[in-house]
Design a protein around this motif. Sequence first.
Motif, PDB file in Angstrom:
ATOM      1  N   HIS A   1      22.498   4.982 -17.014  1.00 51.90           N
ATOM      2  CA  HIS A   1      21.928   4.409 -15.789  1.00 51.90           C
ATOM      3  C   HIS A   1      21.623   2.922 -15.973  1.00 51.90           C
ATOM      4  O   HIS A   1      21.858   2.118 -15.062  1.00 51.90           O
ATOM      5  CB  HIS A   1      20.679   5.186 -15.363  1.00 51.90           C
ATOM      6  N   THR A   2      21.120   2.548 -17.146  1.00 49.51           N
ATOM      7  CA  THR A   2      20.836   1.132 -17.393  1.00 49.51           C
ATOM      8  C   THR A   2      22.129   0.334 -17.531  1.00 49.51           C
ATOM      9  O   THR A   2      22.210  -0.821 -17.093  1.00 49.51           O
ATOM     10  CB  THR A   2      19.973   0.966 -18.647  1.00 49.51           C
ATOM     11  N   ALA A   3      23.156   0.948 -18.137  1.00 48.84           N
ATOM     12  CA  ALA A   3      24.451   0.281 -18.264  1.00 48.84           C
ATOM     13  C   ALA A   3      25.044   0.000 -16.890  1.00 48.84           C
ATOM     14  O   ALA A   3      25.542  -1.103 -16.614  1.00 48.84           O
ATOM     15  CB  ALA A   3      25.399   1.140 -19.097  1.00 48.84           C
ATOM     16  N   MET A   4      25.008   1.004 -16.023  1.00 51.59           N
ATOM     17  CA  MET A   4      25.550   0.831 -14.675  1.00 51.59           C
ATOM     18  C   MET A   4      24.808  -0.266 -13.916  1.00 51.59           C
ATOM     19  O   MET A   4      25.431  -1.124 -13.274  1.00 51.59           O
ATOM     20  CB  MET A   4      25.474   2.152 -13.902  1.00 51.59           C
ATOM     21  N   LYS A   5      23.491  -0.261 -14.012  1.00 47.06           N
ATOM     22  CA  LYS A   5      22.713  -1.264 -13.285  1.00 47.06           C
ATOM     23  C   LYS A   5      22.997  -2.657 -13.820  1.00 47.06           C
ATOM     24  O   LYS A   5      23.092  -3.622 -13.034  1.00 47.06           O
ATOM     25  CB  LYS A   5      21.221  -0.942 -13.390  1.00 47.06           C
ATOM     26  N   SER A   6      23.154  -2.807 -15.125  1.00 50.91           N
ATOM     27  CA  SER A   6      23.468  -4.131 -15.675  1.00 50.91           C
ATOM     28  C   SER A   6      24.802  -4.630 -15.137  1.00 50.91           C
ATOM     29  O   SER A   6      24.956  -5.816 -14.830  1.00 50.91           O
ATOM     30  CB  SER A   6      23.481  -4.086 -17.211  1.00 50.91           C
ATOM     31  N   GLY A   7      25.774  -3.726 -15.018  1.00 48.59           N
ATOM     32  CA  GLY A   7      27.067  -4.110 -14.452  1.00 48.59           C
ATOM     33  C   GLY A   7      26.958  -4.524 -12.998  1.00 48.59           C
ATOM     34  O   GLY A   7      27.622  -5.479 -12.555  1.00 48.59           O
ATOM     35  N   MET A   8      26.131  -3.830 -12.250  1.00 52.43           N
ATOM     36  CA  MET A   8      25.962  -4.152 -10.833  1.00 52.43           C
ATOM     37  C   MET A   8      25.290  -5.514 -10.651  1.00 52.43           C
ATOM     38  O   MET A   8      25.682  -6.322  -9.798  1.00 52.43           O
ATOM     39  CB  MET A   8      25.148  -3.048 -10.155  1.00 52.43           C
ATOM     40  N   ILE A   9      24.272  -5.785 -11.477  1.00 52.19           N
ATOM     41  CA  ILE A   9      23.603  -7.088 -11.407  1.00 52.19           C
ATOM     42  C   ILE A   9      24.561  -8.193 -11.840  1.00 52.19           C
ATOM     43  O   ILE A   9      24.609  -9.274 -11.231  1.00 52.19           O
ATOM     44  CB  ILE A   9      22.332  -7.082 -12.283  1.00 52.19           C
ATOM     45  N   ALA A  10      25.350  -7.917 -12.892  1.00 51.50           N
ATOM     46  CA  ALA A  10      26.341  -8.898 -13.337  1.00 51.50           C
ATOM     47  C   ALA A  10      27.312  -9.226 -12.219  1.00 51.50           C
ATOM     48  O   ALA A  10      27.655 -10.398 -11.984  1.00 51.50           O
ATOM     49  CB  ALA A  10      27.089  -8.356 -14.560  1.00 51.50           C
ATOM     50  N   ALA A  11      27.761  -8.198 -11.503  1.00 49.46           N
ATOM     51  CA  ALA A  11      28.707  -8.416 -10.406  1.00 49.46           C
ATOM     52  C   ALA A  11      28.109  -9.298  -9.321  1.00 49.46           C
ATOM     53  O   ALA A  11      28.776 -10.203  -8.791  1.00 49.46           O
ATOM     54  CB  ALA A  11      29.128  -7.063  -9.822  1.00 49.46           C
TER      55      ALA A  11
END
Length: 573
Positions: free
Chosen positions: A349-359
Amino acid sequence: MRRHFCAGNEASDAMEYDVVVVGAGPAGLSTAIKLKQLAAERNVELSVCVIEKGAEVGSHILSGNVFETRALDELFPNWKELGAPLETEVTQDQFAILTGDNGSVNIPSWALPSSLNNHGNYIISLGRLCKWLAEQAENMGIEIYPGFAASEVLYNSNKSVKGIKIKDVGIDKNGQPKDTFTPGVELRARQTVFAEGCRGSCSEEIIKEFDLRQGKDMQTYGIGLKEVWEIPEENHKPGFVQHTVGWPLDTQSYGGSFLYHMKPNKVLVGFVLGLDYKNPYLSPYQEFQRWKLHPSIRQHLEGGTCISYGARALNEGGFQAIPKLTFKGGLLVGCSAGFLNVAKIKGSHTAMKSGMIAAEEVFAALYNQSDESVFSGKSVDTFESLEVKGYQKSMENSWVWKELNEVRNVHPSYKWGFYVGLLYSGLTLRVFGGAEPWTFRNKSIGDHATTGKKDHYTPIEYAKPDGKITFDILTNLTRSGVYHEDQPAHLKVKPELVEWPASISYQEYGAPETRFCPAKVYEYTVDEQTGKTELVINAQNCVHCKTCDIKTPGNYIKWTVPEGSGGPQYDSM
């Protein structure tokens, strides 16, 4: 769209994209999907490419996995209607301290901190979820290329990142080109997102090149070993979750286990051990097998069949070891940056959120660099100095940062032993809530330097496998589907440490790599006539766990990528 080959006097063909994502795990796919969602909202075109070294998306993914849907809820609020493979909701949560080979103490749920309450979460195969995410991504026009391994980071003249190079394929073990030889393609981008997972080879190079760990703690690691079992339907308890700590580990080693019942009739069992353990005779794999014989574990497996096996290193340094996230030309997301919540044993869940913020931040930065749209006809070289600094700030203001900060002292507290660590973890999670004004530091030496010399320890005699509950490594290895084409060994002894394996590791440390490797890659032979000891590397067995890159004495092994599509072929890990 900006996708074209560049040839001429170039050493290899090249393709240009606005964004290249290295790794099709939860972080990388979430980055790509969010980018396309933002582009659709602004009605602009954006070329996004995702490369994955596994033969298929998901074939190199290994995780527990009790999945927290928080980030998925944000990315796809209608994920249920879209058919996301989340089918087994947690119904029963159990935490036990194993006190010996027969004894255990169950901790009542009311005594556990709320962060360890898994109700509302789902028992899933993370590999299957990544396959589903890849399908959503491709439907959006994202190009995904499995079977291609990023072997080299490309730099501009000002040392900013301009992309990656795919590894050449079709070279035999002697280094000679075969009939199938194909040179690697360069993938150039305005921004390159590194989402390789724990100890990614390109990510580690980037961290060193840009000194991203300056002022941060050293990253520490664990090894996670996992089996998937099919059991009789009458013994199945869909939604049952069990975690244990204690036996069979000693009180100075950090680790624990998980056991999950997932529909239709599968049990996922796994064992995690911190790689800062000291005893060179300890075998994580054998400890895993021994743990399964405990009555509270064995009862879930008897009458069943083990159908899959694998292993993977994981980050354990936590909040203190998160590096600087941005650099000129790119950024780090997911476990490449170390966003695992060690206390929860959760990082998807934290990995996915980091990717979304990066995007979000990458899109904003690229859009602001153009007068009209992201696509302005400019070359990627126009963006060679762009550093998306907003990503760092946005992460620090996110729920990911808050969550990891709250549990920052859990793992480091175990350096004072199991019981002190367990007591302090309960206090910080249940009472302090991470609000204590102090922060414990991680070890200042790498996990490879914590191994003790053999003369200080007694060899451990592990029981022979019974072939029913416990198995030898090579038998289990067949369940990983591991395969590599004829090629040079991707596991390399560092030239400056070429004497270390035989003269130091074998002689002084008792060859711990022959025990910590979960795939029997490393062994030693002794010439009967000369008495000379020689290291043998069975690279074809490698399941890409990266443990050798972390734990070999003197850190003498460098893990490099093999040809794309090589390695394990996990199905439901």
